[in-house]
Scaffold this motif. Structure first.
Motif, PDB file in Angstrom:
ATOM      1  N   GLY A  75      10.063  -8.537 -13.570  1.00 49.28           N
ATOM      2  CA  GLY A  75      10.714  -8.105 -12.341  1.00 49.28           C
ATOM      3  C   GLY A  75      11.529  -9.264 -11.831  1.00 49.28           C
ATOM      4  O   GLY A  75      11.837 -10.187 -12.589  1.00 49.28           O
TER       5      GLY A  75
ATOM      6  N   VAL B  56      10.584 -11.410  -9.536  1.00 49.19           N
ATOM      7  CA  VAL B  56       9.755 -12.561  -9.177  1.00 49.19           C
ATOM      8  C   VAL B  56       8.943 -13.098 -10.359  1.00 49.19           C
ATOM      9  O   VAL B  56       8.781 -14.308 -10.522  1.00 49.19           O
ATOM     10  N   LYS B  57       8.425 -12.185 -11.193  1.00 49.48           N
ATOM     11  CA  LYS B  57       7.484 -12.612 -12.221  1.00 49.48           C
ATOM     12  C   LYS B  57       7.882 -12.167 -13.630  1.00 49.48           C
ATOM     13  O   LYS B  57       8.517 -11.127 -13.799  1.00 49.48           O
TER      14      LYS B  57
ATOM     15  N   THR C 129      -3.614  -9.496 -18.221  1.00 48.99           N
ATOM     16  CA  THR C 129      -2.194  -9.669 -17.909  1.00 48.99           C
ATOM     17  C   THR C 129      -1.982 -11.005 -17.205  1.00 48.99           C
ATOM     18  O   THR C 129      -2.664 -11.301 -16.222  1.00 48.99           O
TER      19      THR C 129
ATOM     20  N   GLU D 193      -6.072  -7.486 -14.375  1.00 51.84           N
ATOM     21  CA  GLU D 193      -6.520  -6.520 -15.383  1.00 51.84           C
ATOM     22  C   GLU D 193      -5.295  -5.898 -16.053  1.00 51.84           C
ATOM     23  O   GLU D 193      -4.280  -5.631 -15.394  1.00 51.84           O
TER      24      GLU D 193
ATOM     25  N   HIS E 172      -3.299  -2.864 -17.818  1.00 52.25           N
ATOM     26  CA  HIS E 172      -3.275  -1.396 -17.850  1.00 52.25           C
ATOM     27  C   HIS E 172      -2.212  -0.939 -18.851  1.00 52.25           C
ATOM     28  O   HIS E 172      -1.020  -0.955 -18.540  1.00 52.25           O
TER      29      HIS E 172
ATOM     30  N   SER F  67       7.720   1.050  -9.934  1.00 50.72           N
ATOM     31  CA  SER F  67       7.398  -0.100 -10.791  1.00 50.72           C
ATOM     32  C   SER F  67       6.349  -1.017 -10.152  1.00 50.72           C
ATOM     33  O   SER F  67       5.811  -1.901 -10.817  1.00 50.72           O
ATOM     34  N   GLN F  68       6.049  -0.813  -8.887  1.00 44.23           N
ATOM     35  CA  GLN F  68       5.065  -1.680  -8.212  1.00 44.23           C
ATOM     36  C   GLN F  68       3.641  -1.145  -8.351  1.00 44.23           C
ATOM     37  O   GLN F  68       2.693  -1.765  -7.900  1.00 44.23           O
TER      38      GLN F  68
ATOM     39  N   ASN G 284       0.139  -2.855  -7.702  1.00 40.19           N
ATOM     40  CA  ASN G 284       0.119  -4.067  -8.525  1.00 40.19           C
ATOM     41  C   ASN G 284       0.954  -5.193  -7.944  1.00 40.19           C
ATOM     42  O   ASN G 284       0.520  -6.329  -7.891  1.00 40.19           O
ATOM     43  N   ASP G 285       2.150  -4.878  -7.512  1.00 38.10           N
ATOM     44  CA  ASP G 285       3.062  -5.919  -7.034  1.00 38.10           C
ATOM     45  C   ASP G 285       3.035  -5.945  -5.507  1.00 38.10           C
ATOM     46  O   ASP G 285       3.576  -5.059  -4.853  1.00 38.10           O
TER      47      ASP G 285
ATOM     48  N   ASP H 181       4.163  -8.515  -3.595  1.00 38.71           N
ATOM     49  CA  ASP H 181       4.953  -9.693  -3.220  1.00 38.71           C
ATOM     50  C   ASP H 181       5.719  -9.544  -1.907  1.00 38.71           C
ATOM     51  O   ASP H 181       6.243 -10.529  -1.383  1.00 38.71           O
TER      52      ASP H 181
END
Ligand SMILES: Nc1ncnc2c1ncn2[C@@H]1O[C@H](COP(=O)(O)OP(=O)(O)O)[C@@H](O)[C@H]1O
Ligand SMILES: [Mg+2]
Length: 356
Positions: free
Chosen positions: A94, A96-97, A110, A154, A156, A217-218, A230-231, A233
């Motif tokens: 993404g 940021v990461k 992950t 974790e 996925h 996507s988050q 998950n995200d 941020d």
């Protein structure tokens, strides 16, 4: 004749009385069976929800347990991550990461690494949120290393919610490609928003959500078809008592996906300026719910009927005035009520049980 029929009415013969009795018993039995089947189905669908996982693998704060682990372990430290985690391949990326598939003691995990130092505030904010919001609604944190700017979570394998259609359309998942399973994903998404808006870290807004793809996507799709955020941020705090609202970034936003209060209100004559841009609150998340749910429902048997039942609620989510939109809790409650009434309706008409 009249006399006879009147007499029959008051004193029906044995056979007639027995038939009446039998019919009532059968009707009562049918009602009870239908009720229990609906209840069972409801239980199946919701018991497999986040609440159940929670009781199975909850660990004290700062600890985790992966499938197959007997005990809870404390979050892995820099040293352990450096020595015991092996990075395998780049999975996603993404703003940021960089996100890598990695291995740790036989588990797939992950590893996310900050891409550019420019986003280090977002990265550390995300880490704080991951730590503070650990729950069934959020991806499991396994460890982190502030010095190396890495976070271990974790893994996925189904990836983000963007993959819902391709996963459910696979031959071996066809049985799960139903409106019930898809709707449950939408309910869990709304449940996460309710959690976020009333979180232990105060009411927070899911800001990294300026278009549908970005929003999806988050979140990750777990292999047992649940949703986890998950995200984290970009989760600014709405501090109502202090009169503090938020803004999702300092740049101008465009389009229909974001809420109207997120758009520059002063027209083309006045150039955008963050200082003049009015702040807003968590109701921007509510505005986006109908689009996300619409995507999650896809095109399967029953999803259009469901859309009709959600029409009024979704219209309320799209009200221009943020304060007129429902809360996430109300969305969750209405979703659940619609789910129950629809399954009852279908069950009564078709006599089929919609198994998971
Ligand atoms: N734990 C995970 N398991 C599987 N895929 C993941 C995981 N974490 C991230 N991803 C993939 O990487 C993408 C980017 O991750 P994200 O945390 O959103 O990074 P960024 O902060 O850069 O946006 C996700 O959309 C997803 O496809
Ligand atoms: Mg992201």
């Amino acid at each position: 004749m009249l006399g006879t029929s009147a007499g029959n009415h008051h004193h029906p013969p044995m056979l007639q009385r027995a038939t009446l009795c039998l019919v009532s018993v059968i009707a009562a039995l049918l009602t009870a069976t239908t009720f229990f089947r609906v209840e069972l189905l409801h239980h199946l669908l919701w018991a497999k929800g986040p609440e159940r996982n929670n009781s199975l693998d909850s660990c004290p704060y700062g600890h985790f347990r992966l499938t197959g682990m007997k005990d809870c372990l404390s979050w892995l430290s820099c040293e352990t991550i450096r020595s015991e985690v092996t990075v395998t391949k780049l999975m996603g990326r993404g703003a940021v990461k960089q996100v890598f598939l990695a291995h740790w003691k036989g588990h797939q995990v992950t590893l996310s690494r900050l891409t550019v130092s420019e986003f280090s505030n977002d990265f550390f904010h995300g880490l704080e949120m991951l730590k503070g919001l650990q729950s069934v609604y959020v991806v499991k944190l396994l460890g982190y290393c502030e010095g190396d700017k890495t976070i271990l979570t974790e893994y996925h394998p189904f990836g983000s919610l963007i993959n819902v259609n391709s996963i459910l359309e696979q031959e071996n998942h066809r049985g799960f490609n139903t409106w019930e399973v898809r709707f449950r994903l939408a309910v869990e998404y709304a449940m996460f928003l309710h959690f976020l808006h009333t979180s232990p870290l105060g009411p927070r807004v899911m800001c990294d959500s300026n278009d549908l793809g970005k929003t999806l996507s988050q979140y990750l799709l777990t292999t047992d078809l649940h949703v986890v955020a998950n995200d984290l941020d970009a989760l600014p705090l709405v501090n109502r008592s202090a009169g503090l609202l938020i803004k999702c970034g300092a740049r101008q936003l465009w389009g229909d996906f974001v809420a109207p209060e997120q758009l520059w209100p002063f027209g083309d004559d006045l150039p955008f300026s963050d200082d003049l841009m009015p702040p807003y609150d968590e109701k921007t998340d509510i505005w986006k719910i109908p689009d996300v749910t619409d995507f999650l429902l896809g095109q399967v048997e029953g999803s259009d009927v469901l859309r009709l039942h959600l029409f009024q609620l979704h219209r309320d989510c799209k009200r221009t005035m943020p304060q007129q939109r429902p809360t996430a809790l109300r969305v969750v409650q209405t979703y659940k009520a619609v789910y129950t009434s629809l399954t009852q309706e279908l069950d009564l008409y078709s006599g089929t049980v919609h198994d998971l």
